[in-house]
Design a protein around this motif. Structure first.
Motif, PDB file in Angstrom:
ATOM      1  N   TRP A 176       8.789 -15.411  17.308  1.00  0.00           N
ATOM      2  CA  TRP A 176       7.485 -15.538  17.952  1.00  0.00           C
ATOM      3  C   TRP A 176       6.503 -14.473  17.494  1.00  0.00           C
ATOM      4  N   LYS A 177       6.993 -13.297  17.087  1.00  0.00           N
ATOM      5  CA  LYS A 177       6.089 -12.268  16.567  1.00  0.00           C
ATOM      6  C   LYS A 177       5.377 -12.746  15.302  1.00  0.00           C
ATOM      7  N   LEU A 178       6.065 -13.553  14.522  1.00  0.00           N
ATOM      8  CA  LEU A 178       5.449 -14.088  13.309  1.00  0.00           C
ATOM      9  C   LEU A 178       4.311 -15.052  13.650  1.00  0.00           C
ATOM     10  N   PHE A 179       4.415 -15.732  14.790  1.00  0.00           N
ATOM     11  CA  PHE A 179       3.294 -16.556  15.259  1.00  0.00           C
ATOM     12  C   PHE A 179       2.120 -15.651  15.636  1.00  0.00           C
ATOM     13  N   ASN A 180       2.418 -14.554  16.326  1.00  0.00           N
ATOM     14  CA  ASN A 180       1.358 -13.645  16.769  1.00  0.00           C
ATOM     15  C   ASN A 180       0.657 -12.949  15.614  1.00  0.00           C
ATOM     16  N   ARG A 181       1.345 -12.823  14.480  1.00  0.00           N
ATOM     17  CA  ARG A 181       0.718 -12.196  13.308  1.00  0.00           C
ATOM     18  C   ARG A 181      -0.388 -13.058  12.726  1.00  0.00           C
ATOM     19  N   THR A 182      -0.350 -14.351  13.056  1.00  0.00           N
ATOM     20  CA  THR A 182      -1.432 -15.238  12.631  1.00  0.00           C
ATOM     21  C   THR A 182      -2.575 -15.064  13.626  1.00  0.00           C
ATOM     22  N   LYS A 183      -3.472 -14.159  13.315  1.00  0.00           N
ATOM     23  CA  LYS A 183      -4.504 -13.719  14.263  1.00  0.00           C
ATOM     24  C   LYS A 183      -5.454 -14.838  14.679  1.00  0.00           C
ATOM     25  N   THR A 184      -5.524 -15.895  13.870  1.00  0.00           N
ATOM     26  CA  THR A 184      -6.464 -16.973  14.192  1.00  0.00           C
ATOM     27  C   THR A 184      -5.923 -17.937  15.248  1.00  0.00           C
ATOM     28  N   ILE A 185      -4.640 -17.771  15.639  1.00  0.00           N
ATOM     29  CA  ILE A 185      -4.068 -18.665  16.659  1.00  0.00           C
ATOM     30  C   ILE A 185      -4.677 -18.351  18.026  1.00  0.00           C
ATOM     31  N   GLU A 186      -5.154 -19.389  18.711  1.00  0.00           N
ATOM     32  CA  GLU A 186      -5.745 -19.232  20.027  1.00  0.00           C
ATOM     33  C   GLU A 186      -4.770 -19.629  21.136  1.00  0.00           C
ATOM     34  N   THR A 187      -4.083 -20.741  20.970  1.00  0.00           N
ATOM     35  CA  THR A 187      -3.100 -21.181  21.963  1.00  0.00           C
ATOM     36  C   THR A 187      -1.876 -21.764  21.271  1.00  0.00           C
ATOM     37  N   ILE A 188      -0.728 -21.652  21.954  1.00  0.00           N
ATOM     38  CA  ILE A 188       0.524 -22.239  21.488  1.00  0.00           C
ATOM     39  C   ILE A 188       1.071 -23.092  22.616  1.00  0.00           C
ATOM     40  N   GLU A 189       1.364 -24.335  22.312  1.00  0.00           N
ATOM     41  CA  GLU A 189       1.951 -25.240  23.298  1.00  0.00           C
ATOM     42  C   GLU A 189       3.303 -25.723  22.801  1.00  0.00           C
ATOM     43  N   CYS A 190       4.265 -25.792  23.712  1.00  0.00           N
ATOM     44  CA  CYS A 190       5.577 -26.356  23.393  1.00  0.00           C
ATOM     45  C   CYS A 190       5.800 -27.553  24.300  1.00  0.00           C
ATOM     46  N   ASP A 191       5.921 -28.724  23.687  1.00  0.00           N
ATOM     47  CA  ASP A 191       6.088 -29.973  24.438  1.00  0.00           C
ATOM     48  C   ASP A 191       5.042 -30.115  25.543  1.00  0.00           C
ATOM     49  N   GLY A 192       3.787 -29.756  25.215  1.00  0.00           N
ATOM     50  CA  GLY A 192       2.678 -29.925  26.143  1.00  0.00           C
ATOM     51  C   GLY A 192       2.452 -28.773  27.101  1.00  0.00           C
ATOM     52  N   LYS A 193       3.342 -27.787  27.109  1.00  0.00           N
ATOM     53  CA  LYS A 193       3.205 -26.636  28.011  1.00  0.00           C
ATOM     54  C   LYS A 193       2.598 -25.462  27.260  1.00  0.00           C
ATOM     55  N   ASP A 194       1.533 -24.890  27.821  1.00  0.00           N
ATOM     56  CA  ASP A 194       0.886 -23.731  27.206  1.00  0.00           C
ATOM     57  C   ASP A 194       1.768 -22.497  27.421  1.00  0.00           C
ATOM     58  N   ILE A 195       2.277 -21.946  26.329  1.00  0.00           N
ATOM     59  CA  ILE A 195       3.180 -20.792  26.417  1.00  0.00           C
ATOM     60  C   ILE A 195       2.559 -19.547  25.786  1.00  0.00           C
ATOM     61  N   THR A 196       1.252 -19.559  25.573  1.00  0.00           N
ATOM     62  CA  THR A 196       0.580 -18.448  24.892  1.00  0.00           C
ATOM     63  C   THR A 196       0.831 -17.123  25.601  1.00  0.00           C
ATOM     64  N   LYS A 197       0.618 -17.068  26.924  1.00  0.00           N
ATOM     65  CA  LYS A 197       0.788 -15.820  27.675  1.00  0.00           C
ATOM     66  C   LYS A 197       2.244 -15.386  27.715  1.00  0.00           C
ATOM     67  N   ILE A 198       3.143 -16.363  27.790  1.00  0.00           N
ATOM     68  CA  ILE A 198       4.578 -16.046  27.798  1.00  0.00           C
ATOM     69  C   ILE A 198       4.984 -15.394  26.482  1.00  0.00           C
ATOM     70  N   ILE A 199       4.470 -15.913  25.386  1.00  0.00           N
ATOM     71  CA  ILE A 199       4.784 -15.357  24.074  1.00  0.00           C
ATOM     72  C   ILE A 199       4.228 -13.933  23.943  1.00  0.00           C
ATOM     73  N   GLU A 200       3.045 -13.689  24.474  1.00  0.00           N
ATOM     74  CA  GLU A 200       2.465 -12.348  24.445  1.00  0.00           C
ATOM     75  C   GLU A 200       3.370 -11.369  25.189  1.00  0.00           C
ATOM     76  N   THR A 201       3.902 -11.789  26.354  1.00  0.00           N
ATOM     77  CA  THR A 201       4.809 -10.945  27.128  1.00  0.00           C
ATOM     78  C   THR A 201       6.125 -10.712  26.397  1.00  0.00           C
ATOM     79  N   LEU A 202       6.654 -11.774  25.799  1.00  0.00           N
ATOM     80  CA  LEU A 202       7.932 -11.716  25.103  1.00  0.00           C
ATOM     81  C   LEU A 202       7.909 -10.774  23.915  1.00  0.00           C
ATOM     82  N   THR A 203       6.756 -10.681  23.243  1.00  0.00           N
ATOM     83  CA  THR A 203       6.681  -9.951  21.972  1.00  0.00           C
ATOM     84  C   THR A 203       6.026  -8.591  22.084  1.00  0.00           C
ATOM     85  N   LYS A 204       5.771  -8.093  23.292  1.00  0.00           N
ATOM     86  CA  LYS A 204       5.187  -6.765  23.459  1.00  0.00           C
ATOM     87  C   LYS A 204       6.128  -5.691  22.953  1.00  0.00           C
TER      88      LYS A 204
END
Length: 204
Positions: A176-204
Motif C-alpha cells: 500500500w505504501k507504493l500506492f501512496n507514492r503515487t502522489k496524484t492518487i486522490e481516492t482508492i476503492e476496493c470493491d466499491g468501498k473507499d479505503i483511502t483513509k484506512i490506507i493512510e493509517t496503515l502506512t504511517k
C-alpha cells in the motif's frame, strides 16, 4: 464430488482450516462461475487506464506473497524458490486494467479459467487447485480487505507476534505504501468501498 458455490474470495478464504484435510480437498470442487473478482478503483490525475512503476511494483509484492504463502503451506518454508516453475505459472495473477481513472481487476487465470484445462495439464490433480485457490484467496483478503484494526502500529505492539507474521504484515504495508507514492492518487476503492483513509493509517 461436493460442489461449493463461491461468490467472492472471502468465501474461499473461509476454508483455510480445511487445508490439512487432503481427503476433503479431493472430494470437493469450487463453483466459481459467478465469483466476483477483487476490484480496485484508483482515482487521480494522470491515471487514465494505466499503471505507473510504483503500482506495478506493488502487484509484484502481492504476487510474491502468494508464492511465499503457498511455499510455506506445501514445503514449510516461506521461500518462493521452493516452488516449481509449473506451480509458479499456476499461481500467477493477472491485473486487468480498465477505464474509470484506473480500474484494476485481479485475476488468477490459471486457477479459475473454464474447464481448468491448463491447470490439469500442469498439475494433474484437483487437490492442487483447491489448495492454491484457498491460499491465494487468503492473501487477497489479507492484503485488500484492510481495516483500521490491522494497522501496522497495532501489529508492532503485539509482543507475541512472530518474525514471520511481522514480515508478512510488512509486505502488506509495502504494497500500500507504493500506492501512496503515487502522489496524484486522490481516492482508492476496493470493491466499491473507499479505503483511502484506512490506507493512510496503515502506512504511517
Amino acid at each position: 464430488m461436493e460442489e461449493i458455490k463461491i461468490q467472492n474470495f472471502k468465501d474461499i478464504a473461509a476454508y483455510k482450516n480445511k487445508l490439512k484435510d487432503k481427503k476433503w480437498l479431493a472430494s470437493v470442487s469450487f463453483d466459481i462461475s459467478k465469483m466476483q473478482m477483487p476490484t480496485l478503483r484508483i482515482v487521480g490525475s494522470n491515471l487514465h487506464s494505466s499503471l505507473n512503476y510504483n503500482l506495478m511494483q506493488a502487484f509484484c509484492i502481492l504476487q510474491d506473497e502468494i508464492y511465499r504463502s503457498f511455499a510455506e503451506y506445501k514445503y514449510g518454508k516461506r521461500n518462493k524458490r521452493c516452488l516449481s516453475e509449473d506451480e509458479k505459472i499456476s499461481l500467477e495473477i493477472l491485473v486487468e486494467v480498465k477505464e474509470g481513472s484506473t480500474i484494476l481487476t485481479l485475476l488468477l487465470p490459471h486457477l479459475v479459467q473454464s474447464g481448468m484445462k491448463l491447470l490439469a495439464n500442469v498439475t494433474g490433480n484437483d487437490i492442487f487447485r483447491n489448495e492454491a485457490l484457498i491460499i491465494a484467496a487468503n492473501v487477497f483478503v489479507d492484503f485488500l480487505c484492510v481495516s483500521i484494526d490491522k494497522s501496522l502500529e497495532k501489529e508492532k505492539s503485539e509482543k507475541t507476534q512472530s518474525k514471520e507474521k511481522y514480515k508478512k504484515e510488512t509486505s502488506k504495508v509495502q504494497f500500500w505504501k507504493l500506492f501512496n507514492r503515487t502522489k496524484t492518487i486522490e481516492t482508492i476503492e476496493c470493491d466499491g468501498k473507499d479505503i483511502t483513509k484506512i490506507i493512510e493509517t496503515l502506512t504511517k
